[in-house]
Scaffold this motif. Structure first.
Motif, PDB file in Angstrom:
ATOM      1  N   TRP A  61      -2.819 -15.373   5.855  1.00  0.00           N
ATOM      2  CA  TRP A  61      -1.358 -15.303   5.739  1.00  0.00           C
ATOM      3  C   TRP A  61      -0.963 -14.546   4.478  1.00  0.00           C
ATOM      4  N   ALA A  62      -1.666 -14.812   3.399  1.00  0.00           N
ATOM      5  CA  ALA A  62      -1.373 -14.106   2.143  1.00  0.00           C
ATOM      6  C   ALA A  62      -1.636 -12.608   2.302  1.00  0.00           C
ATOM      7  N   GLU A  63      -2.694 -12.253   3.008  1.00  0.00           N
ATOM      8  CA  GLU A  63      -3.009 -10.838   3.245  1.00  0.00           C
ATOM      9  C   GLU A  63      -1.917 -10.174   4.083  1.00  0.00           C
ATOM     10  N   LEU A  64      -1.399 -10.882   5.087  1.00  0.00           N
ATOM     11  CA  LEU A  64      -0.303 -10.339   5.899  1.00  0.00           C
ATOM     12  C   LEU A  64       0.919 -10.086   5.026  1.00  0.00           C
ATOM     13  N   ARG A  65       1.286 -11.050   4.192  1.00  0.00           N
ATOM     14  CA  ARG A  65       2.452 -10.873   3.315  1.00  0.00           C
ATOM     15  C   ARG A  65       2.238  -9.713   2.347  1.00  0.00           C
ATOM     16  N   ARG A  66       1.039  -9.619   1.767  1.00  0.00           N
ATOM     17  CA  ARG A  66       0.734  -8.528   0.839  1.00  0.00           C
ATOM     18  C   ARG A  66       0.800  -7.181   1.554  1.00  0.00           C
ATOM     19  N   HIS A  67       0.209  -7.108   2.738  1.00  0.00           N
ATOM     20  CA  HIS A  67       0.213  -5.867   3.516  1.00  0.00           C
ATOM     21  C   HIS A  67       1.652  -5.450   3.848  1.00  0.00           C
ATOM     22  N   ALA A  68       2.479  -6.400   4.270  1.00  0.00           N
ATOM     23  CA  ALA A  68       3.863  -6.089   4.627  1.00  0.00           C
ATOM     24  C   ALA A  68       4.644  -5.594   3.406  1.00  0.00           C
ATOM     25  N   ARG A  69       4.445  -6.235   2.254  1.00  0.00           N
ATOM     26  CA  ARG A  69       5.137  -5.785   1.037  1.00  0.00           C
ATOM     27  C   ARG A  69       4.706  -4.384   0.638  1.00  0.00           C
ATOM     28  N   GLN A  70       3.409  -4.113   0.682  1.00  0.00           N
ATOM     29  CA  GLN A  70       2.916  -2.776   0.329  1.00  0.00           C
ATOM     30  C   GLN A  70       3.458  -1.729   1.295  1.00  0.00           C
ATOM     31  N   HIS A  71       3.511  -2.066   2.552  1.00  0.00           N
ATOM     32  CA  HIS A  71       4.018  -1.137   3.559  1.00  0.00           C
ATOM     33  C   HIS A  71       5.497  -0.847   3.310  1.00  0.00           C
ATOM     34  N   GLN A  72       6.267  -1.877   2.970  1.00  0.00           N
ATOM     35  CA  GLN A  72       7.687  -1.678   2.686  1.00  0.00           C
ATOM     36  C   GLN A  72       7.895  -0.808   1.458  1.00  0.00           C
ATOM     37  N   VAL A  73       7.103  -1.008   0.426  1.00  0.00           N
ATOM     38  CA  VAL A  73       7.208  -0.189  -0.784  1.00  0.00           C
ATOM     39  C   VAL A  73       6.862   1.267  -0.458  1.00  0.00           C
ATOM     40  N   ALA A  74       5.815   1.472   0.320  1.00  0.00           N
ATOM     41  CA  ALA A  74       5.420   2.832   0.698  1.00  0.00           C
ATOM     42  C   ALA A  74       6.527   3.521   1.491  1.00  0.00           C
TER      43      ALA A  74
END
Length: 81
Positions: A61-74
């Motif tokens: 779950w933490a990896e999903l949240r991290r991935h989503a945040r990084q994707h949004q920043v990109a």
């Protein structure tokens, strides 16, 4: 960006959850109920997504949240540039 194996619809739901959470933090009192229901709905969609059938873990779950945040920043940086 490398996709760590999350389905697109799960990532989209996490993006929507992040967006609703930010809206809730800055909304007027009359909008609280609608946004809280939206967060609850999205939380259920994320928690009971078939992706988690065999590999449900706090780290996932933490990896999903991290991935989503990084994707949004990109995405934001791409629009700004």
């Amino acid at each position: 960006m490398v996709n760590p194996g999350f389905p697109d619809d799960l990532v989209r739901d996490q993006h929507a959850w992040n967006h609703a959470y930010l809206q809730l933090a800055a909304c007027q009192p009359e909008e609280h109920a609608v946004l809280r229901r939206r967060l609850l709905h999205l939380s259920c969609r994320i928690a009971y997504h078939p992706h988690w059938a065999r590999r449900r873990s706090p780290a996932g779950w933490a990896e999903l949240r991290r991935h989503a945040r990084q994707h949004q920043v990109a995405q934001h940086l791409t629009r700004v540039a």
